[in-house]
Design a protein around this motif. Structure first.
Motif: not given
Length: 399
Positions: A89-117
């Motif tokens: 793993r890389e640090p970004s796999d836990f810190a989240g990947l920066p993505v731009i959505a609707d002009g706002t930057m957010r840290l997108a969680p990986p798929a495993w975290a989304q499944r647990l949520a």
């Protein structure tokens, strides 16, 4: 509530290419090395730690069944489980990947975290922790401490378990950083050749679920916190002892780990766990030296049941020993506050008033805590009249 009432299982399957495993309900049989030691102590300790919501770390040599034990526990609970291998793993796999959505930057969680949520509960299994580089361990730290992955907060019913080989036995192993180690209860995973032989012959045992069958109540947790507080009143130097060297990667005493020890104590008492299980868990949280002192002190404490004290305050006799007196009064206050009713709040004041006649200093501390948690609509108890001098001395009353 039985364990299989927590929700629907996650999608089944095992992704060997990414190192993420997501598993649904149990397969019919579990195969793998035995997950219990001579008396099932390690397996029961793991189950109780998970039931109490205290993140656990299993230490053991490669191939000793740590992963199989965690998978079996999830299967027995009918919980989804996500396996994340730190070494790939890389640090970004836990810190989240920066993505731009609707002009706002957010840290997108990986798929495993989304499944647990989405599931709302389950086990997050962080495998091969000591093969993760320090930068990845630092990113994992936020997941364990804040339960946050990227901008996503994991539900409270998601429990965290990790596994690690000793650094000297791990390929490209790294010592565990002290801040991360302090957030985990450390459990050594023993291997018993005879149990493995029996397991190969007749099948391996399922993990015990006593902690889930009889979870600790808020009142029991409050009582355990009061007991730990009483011990630290006697041994304040053990409140925090930051280790160095090899000891930094195991359990060590801090306010955080003593809080974990209190939750584990409450869970063990509720589940009627053995003294061996309690010793393993407390030592795993605060280290062997501090645990030995605490458990020896606890064995000699012999406290009355705070509910029995509150049921008949007039019959209460304050222990002469200072640490026992402190433990009794803080337990009484903790139970009354956790209950939240005016009747127990009033009864607690009567206990404190009686204690103030022989131990005003201890009674003042208990009165300060109780005064801050007055239930809505509760009337001032008559016992306060007797306590007026010590309340005024504590700054809780004004002229």
């Amino acid at each position: 509530m039985t364990p299989d009432e927590h929700g629907e299982p996650a999608s089944e399957g095992w992704d060997e290419t990414t190192g993420d495993g997501h598993r649904g309900p149990a397969a019919e049989e579990w195969s793998g090395p035995a997950i219990e030691d001579h008396g099932g102590t390690a397996a029961e300790a793991l189950s109780i730690a998970v039931s109490a919501g205290v993140p656990a770390l299993l230490w053991g040599s490669p191939g000793t069944g740590k992963t199989s034990a965690v998978l079996s526990l999830a299967e027995s609970l009918n919980w989804p489980i996500e396996v994340v291998i730190g070494s790939i793993r890389e640090p970004s796999d836990f810190a989240g990947l920066p993505v731009i959505a609707d002009g706002t930057m957010r840290l997108a969680p990986p798929a495993w975290a989304q499944r647990l949520a989405t599931a709302g509960h389950g086990l997050l299994f962080l495998d091969e922790l000591t093969t993760a580089p320090p930068a990845v361990q630092a990113a994992m730290l936020r997941v364990v401490l804040e339960r946050t992955v990227g901008d996503l907060r994991l539900p409270d019913k998601v429990r965290i378990v990790a596994a690690a080989n000793p650094p000297e036995e791990a390929a490209d192993g790294w010592d565990l950083a002290a801040p991360l180690a302090n957030r985990l209860v450390h459990l050594d995973w023993p291997v018993d050749g005879r149990r493995i032989a029996r397991g190969l012959a007749i099948g391996f045992p399922r993990p015990p679920l006593s902690g889930f069958e009889r979870p600790a109540s808020p009142e029991e947790v409050a009582r355990a916190r009061a007991v730990v507080a009483a011990f630290l009143e006697v041994r304040p130097t053990l409140a925090i002892q930051v280790p160095s060297g090899d000891a930094a990667g195991k359990g060590w005493p801090s306010p955080r780990s003593w809080e974990a020890a209190a939750r584990l104590l409450a869970a063990c008492r509720s589940a009627a766990a053995s003294s061996e299980v309690l010793a393993v868990l407390v030592a795993g949280a605060v280290g062997e030296g501090a645990a030995l002192e605490f458990l020896s002190w606890l064995e000699r404490l012999d406290l009355p049941d705070p509910m029995a004290v509150l049921a008949d305050p007039d019959a209460f006799e304050l222990p002469r020993r200072g640490d026992r007196a402190f433990a009794v009064l803080t337990s009484v206050v903790a139970v009354a506050v956790a209950d939240g009713s005016g009747d127990l709040w009033d009864a607690a004041w009567r206990v404190i008033a009686k204690a103030a006649r022989t131990a005003p200093d201890v009674a003042t501390l208990a009165a300060r805590a109780l005064a801050q948690h007055r239930p809505p609509g509760a009337r001032l108890p008559m016992a306060l009249l007797e306590l007026t001098p010590i309340l005024r001395a504590a700054g809780l009353l004004h002229e």
